[in-house]
Every structure is written in C-alpha cells, then in structure tokens.
Design an enzyme around this catalytic site. Structure first.
Site, PDB file in Angstrom:
ATOM      1  N   GLU A 229       0.812  -1.219   0.000  1.00  0.00           N
ATOM      2  CA  GLU A 229       0.000   0.000   0.000  1.00  0.00           C
ATOM      3  C   GLU A 229       0.844   1.267   0.000  1.00  0.00           C
ATOM      4  O   GLU A 229       0.379   2.317  -0.454  1.00  0.00           O
ATOM      5  CB  GLU A 229      -0.924   0.005   1.217  1.00  0.00           C
ATOM      6  CG  GLU A 229      -1.981  -1.090   1.226  1.00  0.00           C
ATOM      7  CD  GLU A 229      -3.027  -0.920   0.140  1.00  0.00           C
ATOM      8  OE1 GLU A 229      -3.455   0.215  -0.099  1.00  0.00           O
ATOM      9  OE2 GLU A 229      -3.391  -1.934  -0.477  1.00  0.00           O
ATOM     10  N   GLU A 238      -1.410   9.698   0.218  1.00  0.00           N
ATOM     11  CA  GLU A 238      -1.753   9.345  -1.159  1.00  0.00           C
ATOM     12  C   GLU A 238      -1.067  10.290  -2.130  1.00  0.00           C
ATOM     13  O   GLU A 238      -1.048  11.514  -1.932  1.00  0.00           O
ATOM     14  CB  GLU A 238      -3.280   9.430  -1.311  1.00  0.00           C
ATOM     15  CG  GLU A 238      -3.789   9.014  -2.661  1.00  0.00           C
ATOM     16  CD  GLU A 238      -5.310   9.012  -2.720  1.00  0.00           C
ATOM     17  OE1 GLU A 238      -5.853   8.849  -3.832  1.00  0.00           O
ATOM     18  OE2 GLU A 238      -5.945   9.172  -1.661  1.00  0.00           O
ATOM     19  N   ASN A 276     -14.518   6.817   7.399  1.00  0.00           N
ATOM     20  CA  ASN A 276     -13.487   5.945   7.947  1.00  0.00           C
ATOM     21  C   ASN A 276     -12.636   6.672   8.989  1.00  0.00           C
ATOM     22  O   ASN A 276     -12.247   6.077  10.000  1.00  0.00           O
ATOM     23  CB  ASN A 276     -12.595   5.390   6.838  1.00  0.00           C
ATOM     24  CG  ASN A 276     -13.244   4.240   6.095  1.00  0.00           C
ATOM     25  OD1 ASN A 276     -13.990   3.457   6.685  1.00  0.00           O
ATOM     26  ND2 ASN A 276     -12.988   4.145   4.802  1.00  0.00           N
TER      27      ASN A 276
END
Length: 376
Positions: A229, A238, A276
């Site tokens: 990831e 990100e 989240n």
C-alpha cells in the site's frame, strides 16, 4: 547521660517507632501475599470474583472486595485459560460482541475460554479481540464483567500476578527492529519501529493469538500488505492529489469539518474517506474527524489506524484480515478484505502476485512457512 525521665521518653519513642514499622511492614507485604494467591485486581483495587463461590456452570464473574477466598484465586494452567474453583473463565454463548458477559464454565478448550494478558495490563480474549471489562465502569461489589472493544480505560486494566491469572504475551512484538529494518530498507523515517510498537496496545490480539507460527504469519501478512500500500513504507500520504476532494461523503450527518479535501489516503493502509476517519477515531479514542492530519504527523496514530482496519474491518471481504490469519483462511483472504473488489477473482492478478511475493519474502525473514491459500 540521660536522666531517668529522658530514658523513659526514649523507650516510649522506640516503642512507637517499632509499632509504626510493624504497621508499615504489614501494609506493604499484604499485596504480595494476595498476589501469591492468584488474585486479579482491577477497578478500585477490587478482585475478579466468582459470585457466591459457586462453581456451577453459568455462575456470574464479578468485581468484589478482595477477601482471599478461593472464589478469587485464579490460576494459569499454561493453556491460556483462567481457572477458579476447578472451572474456566468463559465468554457466554461463545459470543464476540461488545457486552457479552463472562461466567464460570466447564473447561472445554474453546476459543471463548482463551485469554492473553498484554503488556498494557489488558486481559484479552483473542477470538473476539476484545478486553475483559467492568460493565458500565461500575466499581460496586457485584458489578458484572464482560468483554468490550479495548479502549485503554481503567475498567479494562488488571493486575494479574505471575502465579496465576493469565497467559502473558511473551516478549512483545514478534518482529525485531533489525528484521523490520531488513523488510523496509528504504522506509520513510516517519514509519518508526517505535511508533509501531506503541500502537500494538490498541489491539493486543494482533500477533498475540495462537501459536508462534500463526503470530509470525500474521505479522508478515500485515507488513506485506502495508508494504504494498505504501511502496515499501515510503509514502505517508496518497500521491494523487487530484483525488483528495473526492473523499468527502457529504451525506454523513457530521460532514467534513476539517475540509472537503482533508480525508485522502494516509498511513500504512492509506486510511481515506471522512466516515473511515470518524470510525477509526471513535474506535481509538482520537478525534480524527476534526484532526485528520494526526495520521500523517504522529507515527503511533498512523500505525493504529492500520491496525484498526486490519483487526476490525472486513472491507469487500467476508472477514477481517486478523481473523483470516488466525483462523487459517490464509493470506489470500487478507487481500480480499483490503482490496478484493479490484484485485481478486482475476481483477488484477499482477497486484495480487505482488502482495504474495512480499508476504513470502517477509515470512522468510521471520523464519516461518507461508501456509495455504495465498491467492484470492
């Protein structure tokens, strides 16, 4: 030379000092004697107690004033059970839900009778990955004990003596710092080994469940997915900034108070979306909805969000990654739980193989076989 009256006062002072010393000795040796009896103490200094000293199946286990009775003597037989009056501490109905009560029951070897004492003084049922908890934080005699999501609160902290009352987790994390550095030779300095170790207390069942082989396989599986990831723990956030405004679900009643572009992927499993951040923050006791930057500024918080997902979320899969590894479903099911809707069932076999290769490499570093069902 003292007068007779002076000698008399001196004798009185000596007698007083001796009495005080005896009292102090009694006060400070009593807890040691209690610990030797296998008592488990918790909230308000009270003991884990079998109601009425009754060993019938289903007898409630409660909090009660410590009294040295057999109803408060718990032993560790070496198999992870906690035993009193010849029976086991048992989660009612084999439940894994918050609020499931504990009671005394015949020892069956079931997972609902397994307990681990963490280094943070939690007593954890690994099957549920939840902590022994005093219901409603009530310190009154007779307050029932239950399992609940581990929160670090005082009603989940226990002093379990070495002579009984637990199955202590041996030696901390199964991955040494040198092994961690071998796995991630180019890691970002943000992802510290110390930060990971500090995060482990949030989920004591993680790499603390099952045999040494299972514990190492879970560690290798988690770190392999994390490596995939983050590009080998290189990326903290990100990389595609164009995606940042897309992660605000405005339909949620709490909205996006930190800004509509602040819920992009961060941390070892790239936590994203406002819902989240809220769910992870609620579970961890950290306000991540209003302070999402904590995930990229605090190493321990970042690792905790990764462990939150691993231990509590099934994503597009049917089980959490933690359960996939400890219940023998295999590494492939961890992939399904993390990104299965895109990668599994032939969706992106190259990405799946990349995860498998990393898991195989990390399992080799830890000296453990990979197990079955590697793919999804």
């Amino acid at each position: 030379m003292l007068s007779k009256s002076g000698r008399g006062l001196s004798l009185v002072r000596s007698a007083i000092l001796l009495a005080v010393a005896a009292l102090v000795a009694t006060l400070f040796t009593a807890p040691a004697a209690q610990a030797a009896d296998g008592q488990i103490t918790g909230l308000a200094g009270k003991c884990v107690d079998v109601a009425g000293a009754n060993n019938a199946n289903g007898t409630p286990v409660q909090l009660y004033d410590c009294n040295g009775s057999n109803a408060q003597r718990w032993s560790n037989s070496g198999d992870g059970t906690l035993r009193a009056l010849g029976k086991c501490l048992d989660v009612s109905g084999n439940s894994t839900a918050d609020g499931a009560l504990v009671h005394l029951w015949d020892c069956t070897g079931g997972a609902n009778q397994r307990w681990v004492v963490s280094g943070a003084n939690d007593i954890v049922n690994p099957q549920a990955n939840k902590c022994l908890d005093v219901q409603d934080r009530n310190s009154a005699n007779g307050a029932r004990l239950q399992i609940w999501t581990c929160s670090g609160q005082s009603n989940q902290k226990w002093n379990a003596p070495s002579s009984g009352g637990g199955n202590p987790s041996p030696g901390g994390f199964v991955v040494s710092e040198s092994q961690f550095n071998q796995m991630f030779p180019n890691k970002n300095p943000f992802y510290t080994y110390g930060g990971l170790n500090a995060a482990l207390s949030a989920y004591p069942g993680f790499t603390g469940t099952g045999s040494d082989t299972v514990r190492k396989q879970e560690a290798a599986a988690f770190l392999a997915n994390v490596s995939h990831e983050t590009g080998g723990l290189v990326h903290v956030v990100e990389q595609n900034t164009a995606n940042y405004p897309h992660y605000c679900d405005a339909s949620q009643p709490y909205g996006c108070p930190a800004g509509t572009d602040k819920y992009y992927g961060r941390g070892p499993i790239q936590l994203s979306w406002n819902f989240n951040y809220k769910a992870a923050g609620d579970a961890l006791g950290i306000d991540l909805l209003n302070n999402p930057d904590l995930v990229q500024n605090d190493s321990a918080v970042a690792w905790k969000t990764g462990l939150w997902y691993w231990n509590t979320q099934s994503g597009p899969g049917t089980m959490t990654p933690h359960n996939a590894m400890v219940n023998g479903a295999g590494f492939g099911e961890t992939i399904r739980s993390i990104n299965g809707s895109i990668e599994c069932n032939g969706g992106n076999p190259g990405q799946v193989q990349s995860r498998i290769d990393k898991y195989t490499q990390f399992a080799g570093i830890l000296g453990v076989e990979t197990g079955r069902n590697l793919s999804c």
